[in-house]
Design a protein around this motif. Sequence first.
Motif, PDB file in Angstrom:
ATOM      1  N   LYS A  65       0.481  -1.227   7.802  1.00  0.00           N
ATOM      2  CA  LYS A  65       1.295  -0.293   7.073  1.00  0.00           C
ATOM      3  C   LYS A  65       0.452   0.169   5.858  1.00  0.00           C
ATOM      4  O   LYS A  65       0.659   1.351   5.424  1.00  0.00           O
ATOM      5  CB  LYS A  65       2.584  -0.880   6.588  1.00  0.00           C
ATOM      6  N   LEU A  66      -0.287  -0.744   5.314  1.00  0.00           N
ATOM      7  CA  LEU A  66      -1.347  -0.507   3.937  1.00  0.00           C
ATOM      8  C   LEU A  66      -2.129   0.953   4.398  1.00  0.00           C
ATOM      9  O   LEU A  66      -2.296   1.770   3.512  1.00  0.00           O
ATOM     10  CB  LEU A  66      -2.053  -1.543   3.698  1.00  0.00           C
ATOM     11  N   ASN A  67      -2.610   0.786   5.723  1.00  0.00           N
ATOM     12  CA  ASN A  67      -3.683   1.773   6.085  1.00  0.00           C
ATOM     13  C   ASN A  67      -2.977   3.007   6.309  1.00  0.00           C
ATOM     14  O   ASN A  67      -3.400   4.184   6.017  1.00  0.00           O
ATOM     15  CB  ASN A  67      -4.400   1.368   7.100  1.00  0.00           C
ATOM     16  N   GLN A  68      -1.699   2.867   6.931  1.00  0.00           N
ATOM     17  CA  GLN A  68      -1.011   4.126   7.258  1.00  0.00           C
ATOM     18  C   GLN A  68      -0.626   4.911   6.107  1.00  0.00           C
ATOM     19  O   GLN A  68      -0.437   6.171   6.233  1.00  0.00           O
ATOM     20  CB  GLN A  68       0.114   3.857   8.309  1.00  0.00           C
ATOM     21  N   GLU A  69      -0.058   4.095   5.065  1.00  0.00           N
ATOM     22  CA  GLU A  69       0.333   4.936   3.932  1.00  0.00           C
ATOM     23  C   GLU A  69      -0.681   5.126   2.721  1.00  0.00           C
ATOM     24  O   GLU A  69      -0.379   5.559   1.751  1.00  0.00           O
ATOM     25  CB  GLU A  69       1.495   4.017   3.461  1.00  0.00           C
ATOM     26  N   ALA A  70      -1.924   4.608   3.108  1.00  0.00           N
ATOM     27  CA  ALA A  70      -2.901   4.824   1.937  1.00  0.00           C
ATOM     28  C   ALA A  70      -3.272   6.352   1.867  1.00  0.00           C
ATOM     29  O   ALA A  70      -3.218   7.104   2.856  1.00  0.00           O
ATOM     30  CB  ALA A  70      -4.340   4.082   2.393  1.00  0.00           C
TER      31      ALA A  70
END
Length: 294
Positions: A65-70
């Motif tokens: 999720k961190l990478n998707q929303e970064a």
Amino acid sequence: MGTREYQVYNPIDIPKSLETDYQQAVPGFFEHDDPQRPLDALPPRFGLLDESADRWATFTSKIVKLNQEAPNGTHFKVFFLGRHGQGHHNVAENKYGTKAWDDYWSKLNGDGELVWGPDPDLTDVGIRQAKEAHAAWEAERKLEVGIPLPEKLYCSPMTRAMHTHIITFDGIITVENQKTLILENCREEYGEHTCDKRRSRTVIHSEFPQLEIEDGFTEEDELWTPERESEEHIITRAKAILDRVFDADAGQFISITAHGGIINAILMAVGRRKYALPTGGVLPIVIKVTNRVV
């Protein structure tokens, strides 16, 4: 992220472009994110704060999720930083004390009883510690939703680190799936101490054929000198490791088997305090990198 040529940096050639704060640790996932926590080589769950049965599924989903929303140019990866098991040089330092070791004994190859240079191997204790790291990985891997295995593995070219790596991941990561890459930059703080002088490329390839050696790796050790590498330089070297991993590897989970000095340099490079990781220990850390123009 863009690609660029990587090199092993010599003390007289430290790129100013690496002296930035674009690499940052992301706290809140592991016990040792808190510097006041006691130091354990292999804490339960590798120190993951979540004790639930589906802890690794939850952790993985958070990283995804961190990478998707970064925002564009920002990336997150999980690094499992493993320190080699006890080597003969560690025994010698314990025998004489750190001051006498640094001032005198580290410059020799041995004392007539112990041999620690150049490039010492693991002791029996060190082999046991590597097996304990293996058991810790196996325990977390066998959960219904197990620990995410490293998608790319790196290792120091020092014998003690390579042996630790092979024992740790035996049967967990197969050579058929992926070869571990030996990086010169992953070696210990070098110079002065004979234990930190590596062997030739030919010998490394002959004794560890299951490991891949990076392009440009010199036949002989051209970095070791009678002068000890500076802290500033080893931190710069750590930043170069992170640059390479974030630029070259699409995976989110990375393993580096190395040494206390370079592990602490990685921690300092991302804004963390030094951590006295015991021999054979594994320290996971989440690192965020924000893209920048070099």
